[in-house]
Design a protein around this motif. Structure first.
Motif, PDB file in Angstrom:
ATOM      1  N   THR A 147    -104.650  73.320  45.304  1.00 52.16           N
ATOM      2  CA  THR A 147    -103.244  73.367  45.693  1.00 52.16           C
ATOM      3  C   THR A 147    -102.812  71.994  46.195  1.00 52.16           C
ATOM      4  OG1 THR A 147    -103.511  75.683  46.333  1.00 52.16           O
ATOM      5  CG2 THR A 147    -101.539  74.555  47.113  1.00 52.16           C
ATOM      6  N   HIS A 148    -101.789  71.430  45.576  1.00 53.08           N
ATOM      7  CA  HIS A 148    -101.342  70.077  45.916  1.00 53.08           C
ATOM      8  C   HIS A 148    -100.612  70.033  47.252  1.00 53.08           C
ATOM      9  CE1 HIS A 148     -96.956  70.515  45.372  1.00 53.08           C
ATOM     10  NE2 HIS A 148     -97.256  71.376  44.405  1.00 53.08           N
ATOM     11  N   GLY A 149    -100.522  68.848  47.838  1.00 51.60           N
ATOM     12  CA  GLY A 149     -99.808  68.649  49.085  1.00 51.60           C
ATOM     13  C   GLY A 149     -98.401  68.124  48.873  1.00 51.60           C
ATOM     14  N   GLY A 150     -97.801  67.674  49.974  1.00 47.76           N
ATOM     15  CA  GLY A 150     -96.450  67.140  49.906  1.00 47.76           C
ATOM     16  C   GLY A 150     -95.578  67.533  51.074  1.00 47.76           C
ATOM     17  N   ALA A 151     -96.163  67.697  52.265  1.00 47.71           N
ATOM     18  CA  ALA A 151     -95.409  68.013  53.482  1.00 47.71           C
ATOM     19  C   ALA A 151     -94.650  69.329  53.370  1.00 47.71           C
ATOM     20  CB  ALA A 151     -94.449  66.875  53.840  1.00 47.71           C
ATOM     21  N   PHE A 152     -95.076  70.201  52.469  1.00 45.75           N
ATOM     22  CA  PHE A 152     -94.435  71.500  52.217  1.00 45.75           C
ATOM     23  C   PHE A 152     -93.062  71.354  51.565  1.00 45.75           C
ATOM     24  CE2 PHE A 152     -97.082  72.059  56.035  1.00 45.75           C
ATOM     25  CZ  PHE A 152     -98.018  72.937  55.521  1.00 45.75           C
ATOM     26  N   VAL A 153     -92.584  70.128  51.397  1.00 44.25           N
ATOM     27  CA  VAL A 153     -91.250  69.916  50.824  1.00 44.25           C
ATOM     28  C   VAL A 153     -91.278  69.044  49.573  1.00 44.25           C
ATOM     29  CG1 VAL A 153     -90.174  70.134  53.101  1.00 44.25           C
ATOM     30  CG2 VAL A 153     -90.731  67.858  52.226  1.00 44.25           C
ATOM     31  N   GLY A 154     -92.393  68.383  49.290  1.00 45.10           N
ATOM     32  CA  GLY A 154     -92.480  67.471  48.155  1.00 45.10           C
ATOM     33  C   GLY A 154     -93.786  67.663  47.413  1.00 45.10           C
ATOM     34  N   GLY A 155     -94.088  66.691  46.553  1.00 39.15           N
ATOM     35  CA  GLY A 155     -95.318  66.738  45.789  1.00 39.15           C
ATOM     36  C   GLY A 155     -95.250  67.691  44.615  1.00 39.15           C
ATOM     37  N   THR A 156     -96.172  67.504  43.678  1.00 36.76           N
ATOM     38  CA  THR A 156     -96.265  68.372  42.511  1.00 36.76           C
ATOM     39  C   THR A 156     -97.648  68.253  41.899  1.00 36.76           C
ATOM     40  OG1 THR A 156     -95.463  68.737  40.255  1.00 36.76           O
ATOM     41  CG2 THR A 156     -95.220  66.539  41.131  1.00 36.76           C
ATOM     42  N   LYS A 157     -98.091  69.299  41.261  1.00 35.42           N
ATOM     43  CA  LYS A 157     -99.383  69.301  40.580  1.00 35.42           C
ATOM     44  C   LYS A 157     -99.436  68.258  39.471  1.00 35.42           C
ATOM     45  CE  LYS A 157     -98.003  72.921  37.297  1.00 35.42           C
ATOM     46  NZ  LYS A 157     -97.817  72.001  36.160  1.00 35.42           N
ATOM     47  N   ASP A 158     -98.288  67.968  38.859  1.00 38.94           N
ATOM     48  CA  ASP A 158     -98.250  67.089  37.692  1.00 38.94           C
ATOM     49  C   ASP A 158     -98.766  65.686  38.015  1.00 38.94           C
ATOM     50  OD1 ASP A 158     -97.020  69.332  36.745  1.00 38.94           O
ATOM     51  OD2 ASP A 158     -95.055  68.408  36.446  1.00 38.94           O
ATOM     52  N   GLU A 159     -98.559  65.228  39.240  1.00 34.35           N
ATOM     53  CA  GLU A 159     -98.986  63.882  39.618  1.00 34.35           C
ATOM     54  C   GLU A 159    -100.494  63.728  39.614  1.00 34.35           C
ATOM     55  OE1 GLU A 159     -97.256  64.027  43.382  1.00 34.35           O
ATOM     56  OE2 GLU A 159     -95.187  63.945  42.645  1.00 34.35           O
ATOM     57  N   LEU A 160    -101.214  64.829  39.722  1.00 32.30           N
ATOM     58  CA  LEU A 160    -102.667  64.772  39.868  1.00 32.30           C
ATOM     59  C   LEU A 160    -103.408  65.192  38.605  1.00 32.30           C
ATOM     60  CD1 LEU A 160    -102.982  66.295  43.462  1.00 32.30           C
ATOM     61  CD2 LEU A 160    -103.006  63.883  42.811  1.00 32.30           C
ATOM     62  N   ARG A 161    -102.689  65.307  37.496  1.00 32.42           N
ATOM     63  CA  ARG A 161    -103.351  65.783  36.280  1.00 32.42           C
ATOM     64  C   ARG A 161    -104.507  64.895  35.852  1.00 32.42           C
ATOM     65  NH1 ARG A 161     -97.931  67.860  32.969  1.00 32.42           N
ATOM     66  NH2 ARG A 161     -98.008  70.020  33.738  1.00 32.42           N
ATOM     67  N   GLY A 162    -104.357  63.575  35.983  1.00 37.67           N
ATOM     68  CA  GLY A 162    -105.454  62.679  35.628  1.00 37.67           C
ATOM     69  C   GLY A 162    -106.682  62.922  36.477  1.00 37.67           C
ATOM     70  N   TRP A 163    -106.479  63.160  37.775  1.00 40.27           N
ATOM     71  CA  TRP A 163    -107.607  63.424  38.671  1.00 40.27           C
ATOM     72  C   TRP A 163    -108.214  64.790  38.388  1.00 40.27           C
ATOM     73  CZ3 TRP A 163    -109.437  66.489  42.668  1.00 40.27           C
ATOM     74  CH2 TRP A 163    -110.472  65.919  43.448  1.00 40.27           C
ATOM     75  N   PHE A 164    -107.400  65.773  38.068  1.00 42.72           N
ATOM     76  CA  PHE A 164    -107.932  67.101  37.734  1.00 42.72           C
ATOM     77  C   PHE A 164    -108.790  67.026  36.469  1.00 42.72           C
ATOM     78  CE2 PHE A 164    -103.970  69.004  39.912  1.00 42.72           C
ATOM     79  CZ  PHE A 164    -104.612  69.004  41.141  1.00 42.72           C
ATOM     80  N   ARG A 165    -108.376  66.224  35.506  1.00 45.81           N
ATOM     81  CA  ARG A 165    -109.205  66.033  34.304  1.00 45.81           C
ATOM     82  C   ARG A 165    -110.549  65.397  34.671  1.00 45.81           C
ATOM     83  NH1 ARG A 165    -106.346  66.473  29.399  1.00 45.81           N
ATOM     84  NH2 ARG A 165    -104.078  66.633  29.649  1.00 45.81           N
TER      85      ARG A 165
END
Length: 349
Positions: A111-129
């Motif tokens: 589950t991605h972060g973002g201060a509960f108001v920002g962030g998205t899973k899409d930014e971490l796709r490279g790391w998830f791969r």
């Protein structure tokens, strides 16, 4: 995600909140002070203007790192993107697994972060791969951020995502009996809550969120740079206005710091038991939230939970900021990934 970092008091309680959100880039002199004054005035009636500014700063700050993470993503990883797990607009998830997988694999639900108001899973796709290339399936759900949704909506959405991946386990190469919950920053808090409600029935009843997995299915929990006790917000923090806005947006209560029921239910350390899964906790030595991770690890150990930590001495160089584990090419980030992978292998063996 990458955001500018400055020194800040420990335990500010913010989740991946950029200091620059309090001082917007490009605003100088009288114009900057005027805008900040307007933002503070807006907090008398609504958190939304400050929240929108925080989101914009997140979006600006992550572009370079997202590009570098994508560039380092290995070949040989298959992906299912934006699979719908529920009817809501944000209720989609990504799945990554080695493309030569022939059966179920240990599964990390991140589950991605973002201060509960920002962030998205899409930014971490490279790391998830990158994580999936080590022989695991990675599931990354999106959840509805505040103020569009309030607490505990993200917790409920992650449990729905867990139900969905079990129903489609064969297609996703998911092993339902070998699940690891994981998250960074605000996502670490959400994942810790899901693990707690899964293992403590009274806590699930308090939240009004029914677990969708059995405790025996949860083999481990990975918590990176999390915020776990909002009651420890530092009123002297230079980010106090941003913190007020994020907390208000997520709780729906301007005076959330006076709402003991809300603070208690958010503070997982008050509810964990010996039934909490094996846990890995890491945080950078220059992270203003460092004390939150250290305190939760100590609480879990006090309950007899199997806990691994990756903490760094105060004098460690380079100083490691919030979300240090996502900095590609960093020796410390590489070491964190190695420890994460070894922990997953150990607790799902």
């Amino acid at each position: 995600m990458t955001v500018p970092h400055e020194a800040a008091p420990e335990d500010t309680g913010a989740s991946r909140t950029p200091v620059s959100a309090a001082r917007p880039a490009g605003l100088r002199g009288w114009a900057g002070r005027a805008v900040l004054g307007l933002l503070r005035a807006s907090l008398l009636v609504s958190p939304r203007p400050t929240v929108l500014l925080v989101r914009r700063q997140f979006a600006r700050g992550v572009v370079e790192r997202t590009t570098r993470l994508d560039a380092q993503a290995p070949a040989g990883v298959a992906a299912v993107l934006d699979e719908r797990y529920g009817p809501g607009a944000d209720e989609v998830l990504d799945v990554f697994h080695p493309d030569d997988a022939t059966g179920p694999l240990p599964t990390v639900v991140w589950t991605h972060g973002g201060a509960f108001v920002g962030g998205t899973k899409d930014e971490l796709r490279g790391w998830f791969r990158l994580l999936a290339s080590h022989g695991v399936t990675v599931v990354a759900p999106r959840y509805t951020r505040a103020p569009e949704a309030r607490y505990p909506t993200p917790v409920r959405q992650v449990t729905a995502a867990l139900r969905h991946v079990q129903e489609h386990a064969a297609r996703f190469h998911v092993e339902p009996s070998r699940l690891v919950l994981a998250g960074d920053s605000a996502g670490a808090q959400i994942s810790a809550q899901v693990a707690t409600l899964t293992t403590v029935p009274s806590y699930a009843r308090t939240l009004g969120v029914a677990p969708t997995v059995h405790p025996a299915q949860l083999r481990g929990v990975l918590l990176c740079c999390g915020v776990f006790d909002l009651a420890r917000l530092d009123p002297r923090s230079p980010l106090r206005d941003v913190l007020r806005a994020c907390g208000w947006a997520y709780s729906g209560d301007r005076r959330f710091l006076d709402d003991e029921a809300f603070l208690s239910s958010m503070s997982v350390g008050r509810h964990v038991t010996a039934a909490f899964p094996s846990t890995f906790v890491t945080v950078g030595n220059a992270d203003p939230l460092r004390g939150q991770s250290v305190a939760l690890a100590a609480t879990l150990e006090g309950h007899g939970v199997d806990v691994e930590t990756l903490f760094f001495p105060d004098a460690h160089t380079p100083a490691l900021p919030h979300e240090y584990q996502f900095e590609p090419g960093s020796a410390d980030a590489d070491a964190a990934l190695d420890r994460l992978v070894r922990f997953v292998r150990r607790c799902t063996a």
